[in-house]
Design an enzyme around this catalytic site. Structure first.
Site, PDB file in Angstrom:
ATOM      1  N   ASP A 104       1.215  -3.117  -0.835  1.00  0.00           N
ATOM      2  CA  ASP A 104       1.440  -1.817  -1.448  1.00  0.00           C
ATOM      3  C   ASP A 104       1.881  -2.120  -2.882  1.00  0.00           C
ATOM      4  OD1 ASP A 104       2.031   0.969  -1.801  1.00  0.00           O
ATOM      5  OD2 ASP A 104       4.135   0.542  -1.353  1.00  0.00           O
TER       6      ASP A 104
ATOM      7  N   ASP B 227       4.117   0.361  -5.401  1.00  0.00           N
ATOM      8  CA  ASP B 227       5.449   0.865  -5.736  1.00  0.00           C
ATOM      9  C   ASP B 227       6.459   0.548  -4.645  1.00  0.00           C
ATOM     10  OD1 ASP B 227       4.742   2.226  -8.244  1.00  0.00           O
ATOM     11  OD2 ASP B 227       3.507   3.465  -6.946  1.00  0.00           O
TER      12      ASP B 227
END
Length: 284
Positions: free
Chosen positions: A58, A60
């Site tokens: 991922d 953020d």
């Protein structure tokens, strides 16, 4: 030795951030270079990575702790510059993170509390898109200024993966340009070139739907049973589980709000958890 290499890489990464804060120079100028081994690969590392085909990160909260101190203030600044009397506090933004995607997050917020007068009913969707693009530009400026460093252990694990031919991807609900800029700026162009990026509106259904991870697997020709996802949120973990891919969670700023039940491993960060290719391969 391997231990010396790790220390050297950590020192280089820290030096990069310190240099930026002291000199105000572009981040990319201080990113530690991708190490190029001058000797045959460590056979034990190769053995550890043998069952691991790809790491799907991922963005953020995983690569950098961007949500609380990056995206949130960027949203607030975009609101202010557009005459919108709204400011998302730390706690409120934590609640809004349960909605995947920035445009979706704004829509959910205003559907709940009422739409601001600066956004008339006609053309709302276009205004939300415009606000999101402006927020993205503000956020990218923050990355370029060195305001948000990589999380501990990220650069080390990325370099280990590259050294052992383990594929890399970043799968995010954030704007694809922002994701690409973050990786290129904070990791350097050579590492960035090793990443496949699947982000933004490439899929209609965002996390916790598994679509972005399924797209990465399909486009990269991967075997799900040989991949590991690195996430930091409950909805990200749920997306990984729905995709049927092993998942390790690295806790970020809002971890105290999250339920990580079902994750294959949970650590504070990649360094504190001593997460290596061997660690990830052991989850398969």
């Amino acid at each position: 030795s391997a231990s010396f290499f790790k220390v050297k890489m950590r020192f280089s990464a820290v030096a990069a951030v310190v240099s930026v804060s002291l000199l105000g120079a572009p981040v990319a100028a201080f990113v530690a270079p991708l190490p190029h081994s001058q000797s045959p690969r460590d056979t034990s590392a190769l053995s550890a990575a043998a069952g691991l085909e790809a790491i799907l990160f991922d963005c953020d909260g995983v690569l950098a702790d961007t949500e609380r101190d990056g995206h949130r203030p960027a949203f607030n600044r975009a609101f202010k510059e557009n005459g919108i009397d709204d400011e998302w506090g730390v706690d409120r933004y934590g609640v809004l993170l349960e909605v995947g995607g920035g445009k979706e997050r704004m829509t959910a917020h205003w559907n709940e509390v009422g739409w601001p007068g600066a956004i008339p009913e006609e053309g709302r969707q276009d205004k939300v898109k415009s606000l999101h693009l402006q927020k993205t530009d503000i956020f990218m400026d923050m990355i370029n200024e060195g305001a948000i460093p990589l999380r501990p252990g990220v650069l080390r694990l990325v370099d280990e993966a590259i050294e052992n031919d383990v594929a890399l991807a970043c799968c995010s609900t954030s704007n694809d340009k922002a994701v690409s800029n973050l990786i290129k700026t904070l990791m350097g162009e050579e590492r960035w070139s090793k990443f496949e990026i699947f982000a933004g509106d490439m899929v209609k259904a965002k996390k916790p739907a598994p679509d972005v991870y399924n797209m990465a697997v399909e486009k990269m020709g991967l075997d799900k049973s040989k991949c590991v996802i690195v996430e930091d949120t409950q909805i990200g973990k749920e997306a990984a589980m729905a995709a049927g891919i092993k998942c390790i969670v690295t806790k970020s700023a809002y971890a105290d709000r999250e339920d990580f039940t079902g994750a294959d491993m949970v650590v504070d960060n990649l360094d504190d958890g001593s997460v290596s290719l061997d660690t990830l391969a052991s989850l398969l």
